[in-house]
Structures are given as structure tokens and as C-alpha cells.
Design an enzyme around this catalytic site. Structure first.
Site, mmCIF file in Angstrom:
data_model
loop_
_atom_site.group_PDB
_atom_site.id
_atom_site.type_symbol
_atom_site.label_atom_id
_atom_site.label_comp_id
_atom_site.label_asym_id
_atom_site.label_seq_id
_atom_site.Cartn_x
_atom_site.Cartn_y
_atom_site.Cartn_z
ATOM 1 N N SER A 15 -8.888 5.649 6.655
ATOM 2 C CA SER A 15 -8.038 6.689 6.068
ATOM 3 C C SER A 15 -8.365 8.085 6.603
ATOM 4 C CB SER A 15 -8.187 6.689 4.548
ATOM 5 O OG SER A 15 -7.487 7.776 3.982
ATOM 6 N N LEU A 16 -7.310 8.884 6.774
ATOM 7 C CA LEU A 16 -7.469 10.273 7.194
ATOM 8 C C LEU A 16 -7.440 11.232 6.002
ATOM 9 C CD1 LEU A 16 -5.238 10.111 10.367
ATOM 10 C CD2 LEU A 16 -7.670 10.680 10.324
ATOM 11 N N LYS A 67 -1.489 0.855 -6.605
ATOM 12 C CA LYS A 67 -0.612 1.896 -7.153
ATOM 13 C C LYS A 67 0.055 1.485 -8.466
ATOM 14 C CE LYS A 67 0.493 4.377 -2.888
ATOM 15 N NZ LYS A 67 1.600 4.924 -2.062
ATOM 16 N N ALA A 131 11.458 -1.942 0.345
ATOM 17 C CA ALA A 131 11.581 -1.756 -1.103
ATOM 18 C C ALA A 131 10.222 -1.792 -1.794
ATOM 19 C CB ALA A 131 12.510 -2.811 -1.685
ATOM 20 N N GLY A 133 6.415 0.372 -2.867
ATOM 21 C CA GLY A 133 6.111 1.538 -3.680
ATOM 22 C C GLY A 133 6.530 2.850 -3.037
ATOM 23 N N GLN A 252 2.129 14.869 0.796
ATOM 24 C CA GLN A 252 1.797 14.247 -0.481
ATOM 25 C C GLN A 252 0.369 14.617 -0.866
ATOM 26 O OE1 GLN A 252 -0.466 11.732 -1.352
ATOM 27 N NE2 GLN A 252 -1.168 11.156 0.677
#
Length: 281
Positions: A15-16, A67, A131, A133, A252
Site C-alpha cells: 500500500s502507498l 469494508k 459492482a 464496494g 479519498q
């Protein structure tokens, strides 16, 4: 105050988000850390969340596959996140976990910054492919920003229908399968690819071909590894303008950081810096 922030999900070692939030901390002049807190699906989710409770976090991000799974463990949830049915940001306030979703906000902010004239026209025709999250968050953001022609294509129509049901406006959204999406892709002004098809290590794959998109349309892919997907390459060759997925990640994160700290930190040149990092991978 020293902020203790982080990310839960699996797998997330690549992850960044730590880089992005360390930049925001530095730009805002705030002290804090942002850590990777990987939770394996084989671990007890309840046990791992108990450990997080004891860490004294200020807040954290949530990514796949948690999530939706995180929601029953929250003390409260923002009405946007509740409508979407997914949480990607948790704010810790007075020891309580409050869930939010900044995916749709992040996507729309990124799109508006890049294509302001497109976003000023609420009558454009939009097709969302996928379709999951992210699609739910993006769809909800587009509808609440007044766009009246937003259709959804997916392998299974039921999942797409569940997203279309978020629309309470007078204009309904068409729902169709991938074959119909392929046949109609040239009728849209904005196409948003939200599935994981084409992500490393399967860079060459596409969920549908973008070879028949309309010249002058905007084609967006929320995948950012690789940053220039095969789907975007096909669209560019067809004469479309392309929109990279890393900008959604950035905006985000900006919205999440504001929820944690009450500071809206300007992105500045982070867009180009993040793109350079991704192109070097």
C-alpha cells in the site's frame, strides 16, 4: 497531539497509503504516524479488532476485504457510509469508532479536478463497470451530485441492481451484463472501470474492451497498479481522454485525513509525485 493512524486490510504490504498520509502530516505540521496493520482472513477478526482498540488509535482506513465486515463492530456510522453499505475510514472519537466512506468523494473530487467541464454537465451519459464496494461509493457520489444518466454493468445483474437501488431520484439507472456493456460502450461520455480485472499481476486482462469507446469521451480506471492499464491504453488509442486511478486514492485519503484532523491539506504536486512512484514500480 500525536496522531496514530493506520490501515487494515489484506494483503496491504504494497500500500502507498503510508506515503500519502506521511506527506499530509508533514504538510499540515502535525505530528503522527501511519502504519500498516495487516489482518489475515485466517485470523480472528474479533481478536484483531480488540488489539486495535488497545492501541489507542486516532483513526484508521479500511480496505478489502473488510469494508463491509467492519460495520457491526462500529459504535456509529455516517449516513453516507450507511447508504453505501461500506466503510473505508474510521474516526476514533471519545473512544468510540465512527465509520465513514470517502471513496466516492475521493473519486468525484479527482475527476472534477481533471475534467471540470465534464463534471459541470449533469446530463452526460455515464457507465460504471463492476459492482463492488468502490462502484457503490462512486455511484452514490455521482447520483448525489446530480448526474441523471448513470448506468451499471456487471457480470451478475443482481449485484448491479443492488447499487442502482441506491438511487432515489426520478431518473432510474439501466443495469446490464458485460456483453451489453460491450455493445453499448460507444454511447457513453464517461466510462468508469471499477473492477480489479487488469491489476498486477494480471496486467493484460480487460473486463470489456475499450476499443469502441467514443472519441472525445473520458475513460477512467480506478486500478493504479499498473497505473496505465490495458483498458486505458485501448481507450487512448480510440481517441478518448484517460483518467488514472491513483488520483482517487489520493483524494479519498485527503478526505479521510480531514475527518481525522479537521485539516484539508492541499494535494499540490502529490499527484505527479505519486504517479512517478507508480511508474517506477
Amino acid at each position: 497531539m500525536t496522531y496514530q493512524l493506520g490501515l487494515i486490510g489484506y494483503p496491504i504490504h504494497h500500500s502507498l497509503s503510508p506515503w500519502i498520509h506521511q506527506q499530509f502530516l508533514a504538510k499540515s505540521g502535525l505530528e503522527g504516524t501511519y502504519s500498516i496493520m495487516e489482518i489475515s482472513p485466517e485470523d480472528s477478526f474479533e481478536t484483531e479488532l480488540g488489539k486495535l482498540k488497545r492501541k489507542g488509535l486516532s483513526g484508521f482506513n479500511v480496505t478489502l476485504p473488510f469494508k463491509k465486515k467492519i460495520i457491526p463492530w462500529l459504535d456509529g456510522i455516517d449516513h453516507h457510509a450507511e447508504s453505501i453499505g461500506a466503510v473505508n475510514t474510521v474516526v476514533v472519537k471519545d473512544g468510540k469508532w465512527i465509520g465513514y466512506n470517502t471513496d466516492g468523494i475521493g473519486y468525484f473530487t479527482a475527476l472534477k479536478n481533471k475534467f471540470p467541464e465534464l463534471c459541470a454537465d449533469s446530463d452526460i451519459r455515464i457507465m460504471i463497470i463492476g459492482a463492488g464496494g468502490a462502484a457503490r461509493g462512486i455511484y452514490y457520489s455521482l447520483i448525489t451530485n446530480g448526474f441523471s444518466h448513470v448506468d451499471i454493468a456487471n457480470r451478475t445483474r443482481d449485484n448491479a441492481k443492488s447499487i442502482a437501488d441506491l438511487n432515489n431520484s426520478s431518473r432510474s439507472s439501466a443495469v446490464f451484463n458485460l456483453s451489453d456493456a460491450q455493445n453499448n460502450i460507444g454511447n457513453y461520455d464517461l466510462i468508469i472501470q471499477t473492477s480489479s480485472i487488469g491489476m498486477k499481476p494480471n496486467e493484460g486482462r480487460v473486463i470489456v474492451s475499450a476499443e469502441d469507446v467514443k472519441s472525445g469521451s473520458v475513460v477512467s480506471d480506478i486500478i493504479y497498479q499498473p497505473i496505465h492499464t490495458t483498458f486505458l491504453t485501448q481507450a487512448e488509442q480510440a481517441g478518448a481522454y484517460i483518467h488514472y486511478g491513483h488520483t482517487m486514492l489520493l483524494y479519498q485519503a485527503q478526505a479521510a485525513f480531514q475527518l481525522w484532523t479537521n485539516q484539508l491539506v492541499p494535494v499540490g504536486k502529490m499527484d505527479q509525485e505519486l504517479q512517478s512512484i507508480l511508474e517506477g514500480r
